[in-house]
Design a protein around this motif. Structure first.
Motif, PDB file in Angstrom:
ATOM      1  N   PRO A  71      27.266  -2.560   2.178  1.00  0.00           N
ATOM      2  CA  PRO A  71      26.024  -1.849   2.534  1.00  0.00           C
ATOM      3  C   PRO A  71      24.853  -2.807   2.712  1.00  0.00           C
ATOM      4  N   THR A  72      23.996  -2.489   3.653  1.00  0.00           N
ATOM      5  CA  THR A  72      22.846  -3.344   3.926  1.00  0.00           C
ATOM      6  C   THR A  72      21.543  -2.620   3.586  1.00  0.00           C
ATOM      7  N   ILE A  73      20.419  -3.259   3.845  1.00  0.00           N
ATOM      8  CA  ILE A  73      19.120  -2.747   3.417  1.00  0.00           C
ATOM      9  C   ILE A  73      18.669  -1.557   4.270  1.00  0.00           C
ATOM     10  N   ASP A  74      18.179  -0.524   3.613  1.00  0.00           N
ATOM     11  CA  ASP A  74      17.613   0.650   4.276  1.00  0.00           C
ATOM     12  C   ASP A  74      16.092   0.508   4.235  1.00  0.00           C
ATOM     13  N   MET A  75      15.474   0.101   5.352  1.00  0.00           N
ATOM     14  CA  MET A  75      14.050  -0.188   5.374  1.00  0.00           C
ATOM     15  C   MET A  75      13.183   1.007   4.988  1.00  0.00           C
ATOM     16  N   PRO A  76      13.431   2.226   5.508  1.00  0.00           N
ATOM     17  CA  PRO A  76      12.587   3.352   5.095  1.00  0.00           C
ATOM     18  C   PRO A  76      12.619   3.603   3.588  1.00  0.00           C
ATOM     19  N   GLN A  77      13.772   3.405   2.956  1.00  0.00           N
ATOM     20  CA  GLN A  77      13.837   3.576   1.509  1.00  0.00           C
ATOM     21  C   GLN A  77      12.994   2.521   0.794  1.00  0.00           C
ATOM     22  N   VAL A  78      13.042   1.285   1.296  1.00  0.00           N
ATOM     23  CA  VAL A  78      12.224   0.221   0.702  1.00  0.00           C
ATOM     24  C   VAL A  78      10.750   0.569   0.832  1.00  0.00           C
ATOM     25  N   GLU A  79      10.333   0.968   2.018  1.00  0.00           N
ATOM     26  CA  GLU A  79       8.928   1.291   2.260  1.00  0.00           C
ATOM     27  C   GLU A  79       8.469   2.450   1.385  1.00  0.00           C
ATOM     28  N   GLU A  80       9.270   3.502   1.300  1.00  0.00           N
ATOM     29  CA  GLU A  80       8.915   4.656   0.472  1.00  0.00           C
ATOM     30  C   GLU A  80       8.773   4.249  -0.987  1.00  0.00           C
ATOM     31  N   LEU A  81       9.713   3.446  -1.481  1.00  0.00           N
ATOM     32  CA  LEU A  81       9.687   3.029  -2.877  1.00  0.00           C
ATOM     33  C   LEU A  81       8.487   2.130  -3.161  1.00  0.00           C
ATOM     34  N   VAL A  82       8.260   1.141  -2.317  1.00  0.00           N
ATOM     35  CA  VAL A  82       7.155   0.214  -2.531  1.00  0.00           C
ATOM     36  C   VAL A  82       5.818   0.953  -2.478  1.00  0.00           C
ATOM     37  N   ASN A  83       5.650   1.840  -1.508  1.00  0.00           N
ATOM     38  CA  ASN A  83       4.390   2.580  -1.400  1.00  0.00           C
ATOM     39  C   ASN A  83       4.162   3.468  -2.610  1.00  0.00           C
ATOM     40  N   ARG A  84       5.226   4.105  -3.099  1.00  0.00           N
ATOM     41  CA  ARG A  84       5.063   4.968  -4.264  1.00  0.00           C
ATOM     42  C   ARG A  84       4.672   4.166  -5.500  1.00  0.00           C
ATOM     43  N   LEU A  85       5.321   3.018  -5.697  1.00  0.00           N
ATOM     44  CA  LEU A  85       5.011   2.194  -6.854  1.00  0.00           C
ATOM     45  C   LEU A  85       3.571   1.692  -6.808  1.00  0.00           C
ATOM     46  N   ARG A  86       3.062   1.429  -5.625  1.00  0.00           N
ATOM     47  CA  ARG A  86       1.702   0.905  -5.479  1.00  0.00           C
ATOM     48  C   ARG A  86       0.654   2.001  -5.308  1.00  0.00           C
ATOM     49  N   GLY A  87       1.107   3.243  -5.296  1.00  0.00           N
ATOM     50  CA  GLY A  87       0.158   4.341  -5.164  1.00  0.00           C
ATOM     51  C   GLY A  87      -0.402   4.497  -3.779  1.00  0.00           C
ATOM     52  N   VAL A  88       0.350   4.035  -2.762  1.00  0.00           N
ATOM     53  CA  VAL A  88      -0.101   4.157  -1.373  1.00  0.00           C
ATOM     54  C   VAL A  88       0.369   5.502  -0.826  1.00  0.00           C
ATOM     55  N   LYS A  89      -0.556   6.306  -0.326  1.00  0.00           N
ATOM     56  CA  LYS A  89      -0.204   7.613   0.213  1.00  0.00           C
ATOM     57  C   LYS A  89       0.391   7.490   1.608  1.00  0.00           C
ATOM     58  N   THR A  90       1.373   8.347   1.893  1.00  0.00           N
ATOM     59  CA  THR A  90       1.906   8.437   3.242  1.00  0.00           C
ATOM     60  C   THR A  90       0.951   9.274   4.095  1.00  0.00           C
ATOM     61  N   VAL A  91       1.159   9.268   5.399  1.00  0.00           N
ATOM     62  CA  VAL A  91       0.330  10.060   6.305  1.00  0.00           C
ATOM     63  C   VAL A  91       0.414  11.544   5.944  1.00  0.00           C
ATOM     64  N   GLN A  92       1.623  12.001   5.561  1.00  0.00           N
ATOM     65  CA  GLN A  92       1.818  13.405   5.225  1.00  0.00           C
ATOM     66  C   GLN A  92       1.040  13.783   3.959  1.00  0.00           C
ATOM     67  N   GLU A  93       0.834  12.826   3.073  1.00  0.00           N
ATOM     68  CA  GLU A  93       0.143  13.110   1.811  1.00  0.00           C
ATOM     69  C   GLU A  93      -1.387  13.019   1.935  1.00  0.00           C
ATOM     70  N   MET A  94      -1.878  12.445   3.015  1.00  0.00           N
ATOM     71  CA  MET A  94      -3.322  12.276   3.173  1.00  0.00           C
ATOM     72  C   MET A  94      -3.994  13.585   3.560  1.00  0.00           C
ATOM     73  N   ASP A  95      -5.272  13.683   3.247  1.00  0.00           N
ATOM     74  CA  ASP A  95      -6.082  14.830   3.642  1.00  0.00           C
ATOM     75  C   ASP A  95      -6.252  14.793   5.164  1.00  0.00           C
ATOM     76  N   PRO A  96      -5.846  15.838   5.875  1.00  0.00           N
ATOM     77  CA  PRO A  96      -5.970  15.824   7.354  1.00  0.00           C
ATOM     78  C   PRO A  96      -7.391  15.585   7.837  1.00  0.00           C
ATOM     79  N   ASP A  97      -8.392  15.991   7.025  1.00  0.00           N
ATOM     80  CA  ASP A  97      -9.782  15.834   7.469  1.00  0.00           C
ATOM     81  C   ASP A  97     -10.185  14.379   7.628  1.00  0.00           C
ATOM     82  N   ILE A  98      -9.440  13.474   6.942  1.00  0.00           N
ATOM     83  CA  ILE A  98      -9.829  12.058   7.018  1.00  0.00           C
ATOM     84  C   ILE A  98      -9.695  11.528   8.444  1.00  0.00           C
TER      85      ILE A  98
END
Length: 288
Positions: free
Chosen positions: A257-284
């Motif tokens: 098995p090789t690296i799954d980039m979306p899983q890496v990105e999701e995990l890293v962003n969650r650990l760092r408290g970075v919100k995804t586009v879906q989690e952001m307030d649409p008004d921004i």
């Protein structure tokens, strides 16, 4: 110190597990697959947001308990140079179960930033038998090369042998006492050391207790696929990604098995408290 390489708190690094290299039992002579696989893993990790890489000759099994084959060392150096230029990330070198001399040679000739060692002092029980420290050989080799040792990331695990530990009432307390004894036995006079401990060895609460009683920075290698790494990440000085970021390839089902980039990105962003586009307030997105 290792943290100075990354110049940020709590770095996250990923492992590039190289396919079998020349000179190893499973080397198949296919350079194109070897290079493409290494580039895919490094690119997926870098794009996913990690702060650094560790290159491992992971698939050179069964591992030799001695030195790495010369052809494999040259191949690993070439790949290290290529991936550093490819990603512009700090890179660490890990060779066999314990071949620090070859790791040092690769690092010095490629500009790699640190070494990861399975055994700095004492011995380690592996599938190939008892693997002994090569600290004496490493220091002699360093002097021959007229070089300074880069920062060391040193593994501690329950498989390491030690002179003795205090009696404990439960398994987690026993493991904690064992790792603390190992940490106390480590030599420190020749360079900066950080420790790497598996998430399977210590739970987050025990990790906090360990950090309070040792003088070394402590990294956690996340190896529990059924547990999220948040608790360990909060308590540690850095995180090494190992579990939960790999997927099998439908095009090459015979390859590991090789690296799954979306899983890496999701995990890293969650650990760092970075919100995804879906989690952001649409008004921004409507604000000027």
């Amino acid at each position: 110190m290792l943290s100075e390489i990354f110049q940020k708190p709590k770095p996250i690094i990923g492992r590039v597990q190289l396919l079998a290299l020349p000179g190893s039992p499973d080397w198949d002579g296919n350079w194109d697959i070897l290079i493409a696989r290494a580039e895919q893993e490094a690119t997926a990790l870098a794009t996913g947001g990690v702060d650094g890489l560790i290159l491992e000759n992971f698939h050179d099994t069964p591992f030799s308990r001695e030195r790495m084959d010369v052809a494999g060392a040259i191949a690993m150096a070439l790949l290290t140079k290529r991936l550093k230029q490819f990603t512009h990330l700090p890179v660490g070198i890990s060779v066999l179960r314990n071949d620090p001399e070859t790791a040092l040679a690769i690092a010095l000739n490629t500009g790699a930033d640190f070494l990861r060692l399975s055994v700095l002092s004492g011995a380690f029980v592996s599938e190939s038998g008892v693997v002994n420290s090569r600290l004496n050989e490493l220091l002699h080799y360093k002097n021959r090369l007229k070089a300074e040792l880069p920062p060391l990331l040193v593994d501690l695990s329950p498989q390491h042998l030690t002179t003795g530990i205090n009696q404990a009432t439960n398994r987690q307390a026993h493991t904690l006492a064992h790792l603390l004894t190992l940490a106390q036995e480590l030599p420190t006079h020749f360079g900066p050391i950080s420790l790497a401990i598996s998430s399977q060895a210590l739970q987050p609460e025990a990790l906090i207790a360990f950090k309070q009683q040792t003088r070394f920075p402590v990294w956690v290698e996340h190896e529990s696929p059924h547990h999220e790494p948040d608790g360990w990440f909060e308590s540690a000085d850095g995180l090494i990604l190992a579990a939960g970021i790999r997927k099998a390839s439908a095009l090459h089902p015979d390859l590991p098995p090789t690296i799954d980039m979306p899983q890496v990105e999701e995990l890293v962003n969650r650990l760092r408290g970075v919100k995804t586009v879906q989690e952001m307030d649409p008004d921004i997105f409507l604000q000027r």
